[in-house]
Enzyme design. Structure first.
Site, mmCIF file in Angstrom:
data_model
loop_
_atom_site.group_PDB
_atom_site.id
_atom_site.type_symbol
_atom_site.label_atom_id
_atom_site.label_comp_id
_atom_site.label_asym_id
_atom_site.label_seq_id
_atom_site.Cartn_x
_atom_site.Cartn_y
_atom_site.Cartn_z
ATOM 1 N N HIS A 107 4.175 -0.649 -2.623
ATOM 2 C CA HIS A 107 4.433 0.236 -3.752
ATOM 3 C C HIS A 107 3.283 1.228 -3.887
ATOM 4 O O HIS A 107 2.113 0.852 -3.718
ATOM 5 C CB HIS A 107 4.560 -0.561 -5.046
ATOM 6 N N HIS A 182 3.404 -6.458 1.249
ATOM 7 C CA HIS A 182 3.782 -7.807 0.829
ATOM 8 C C HIS A 182 5.251 -8.083 1.122
ATOM 9 O O HIS A 182 6.040 -7.158 1.362
ATOM 10 C CB HIS A 182 3.517 -7.997 -0.669
ATOM 11 N N ARG A 202 10.133 0.508 1.717
ATOM 12 C CA ARG A 202 10.526 -0.597 2.599
ATOM 13 C C ARG A 202 10.027 -0.298 4.013
ATOM 14 O O ARG A 202 10.343 0.732 4.601
ATOM 15 C CB ARG A 202 12.050 -0.739 2.580
#
Length: 326
Positions: A107, A182, A202
């Protein structure tokens, strides 16, 4: 006087989701009945545009979070919180049921998210509410990694070789600052607290196909700009508290999270706290009493205490995550 607020969960079907949230009592709209086995997320308290939480109890029932913030302002969220965030509720509280592994992702931080998406960044924290034996997740790099090494690993399909893999247990917690690569592994039920943002890059989706038989979109190049290639952080956080005690898990500019282990009756003093308080019950059954009213909260339910609450008395036996600003 405002009272402890419950909200209608917003359920999200995900390709990797399962059925635990529905079995736990989360109500799925009839039109979405076919998705009952793929519910990956329950957005418990959300200020995300298009997914605003709606009050489920009391005289404010059927009003959404933005509407009641507009009316009650600092009494609801805290004076400094309102001055900083306005009508946008600053944290998004989720429950995540990962039947299958999630994509490897990252993110962006606040600055990049604002520049690209007109959004806040997404720093988050995970609390493992339950897990199957052998459950794992990936958080951060396991060695110093350059942008070039990252891009090469993505191209060769060896990215997970660079990631830190954690074998997890119930009650573990992990802090994931924006910019940290992550992935949540299968067999995990997680409570997630994050900044109010829905921006995800992604990187890898394990070769998985969507419902139309096509690979899901990847954001390898965008992710390279968002990843923090600096020294690895300390992501694991001890969250276990002794009965009748409170333990700080994380304290950040974005939110503070404590675990509250209730066994009997506990009083929490919020008179000096200029912030709302969110309770997420991860286990047990509890009753919360404030000057404004009383409300029960059971496992996998959430509650919002308005900022004007000076004291809360919690009784029963169970575990709470306590979330507030500052």
């Amino acid at each position: 006087m405002l009272y402890p607020l419950k909200f209608k969960p917003v359920l999200k079907s995900r390709i990797w989701g399962g059925d635990r949230l529905v079995k736990a009592g989360k109500k799925l709209p009839a039109k979405c009945a076919s998705s009952a086995g793929t519910i990956g997320e329950s957005w418990e308290i959300s200020g995300v545009e298009g997914d605003l939480s709606v009050v489920a109890n009391g005289f404010l029932k059927s009003n959404n979070l933005e509407e009641i913030t507009e009316v009650y302002m600092g009494d609801l969220v805290g004076e400094k919180v309102y001055d900083t965030y306005g009508l946008e509720f600053p944290v998004l509280v989720k429950l995540i049921d990962a039947r299958d592994v999630l994509s490897v992702q990252v993110h962006p931080g606040d600055e990049l998210a604002r520049e690209r998406h007109g959004s806040r960044g997404k720093t988050e924290m995970w609390y493992v509410a339950d897990c199957e034996p052998g459950a794992y997740l990936y958080v951060g790099f396991n060695r110093p990694v350059t942008r070039e090494q990252y891009l090469q690993a993505v191209a060769e399909g060896t990215l997970t070789d660079l990631l830190m893999r954690y074998e997890v247990r119930k009650g573990d917690a992990y802090y994931i600052p924006a910019g940290t690569v992550h992935a949540i592994g299968p067999g995990l039920l997680i409570a997630e607290i994050q900044e109010t943002s829905d921006v995800t890059y992604r990187i890898s989706d394990w070769g998985r196909l969507d419902k139309d038989g096509k690979p899901r979109e990847l954001h390898t190049a965008e992710a390279a700009d968002a990843i923090d290639f600096g020294p690895a952080g300390t992501y694991f956080r001890s969250a276990s508290a002794a009965p009748g005690t409170v333990k700080e898990v994380v304290s950040t500019p974005f939110f503070t999270v404590n675990t509250v282990e209730v066994d009997g009756t506990m009083c929490r003093d919020y008179a000096a706290l200029d912030s709302f308080v969110v309770y997420i019950c991860t286990e047990g059954a509890l009753r919360v009493e404030t000057e404004g009213g009383s409300e029960a909260v059971a496992a996998l339910e959430s509650l919002l205490l308005p900022a004007e609450t000076d004291e809360a008395t919690v009784s029963g036996k169970g575990t709470l995550l306590e979330v507030y600003m500052g």
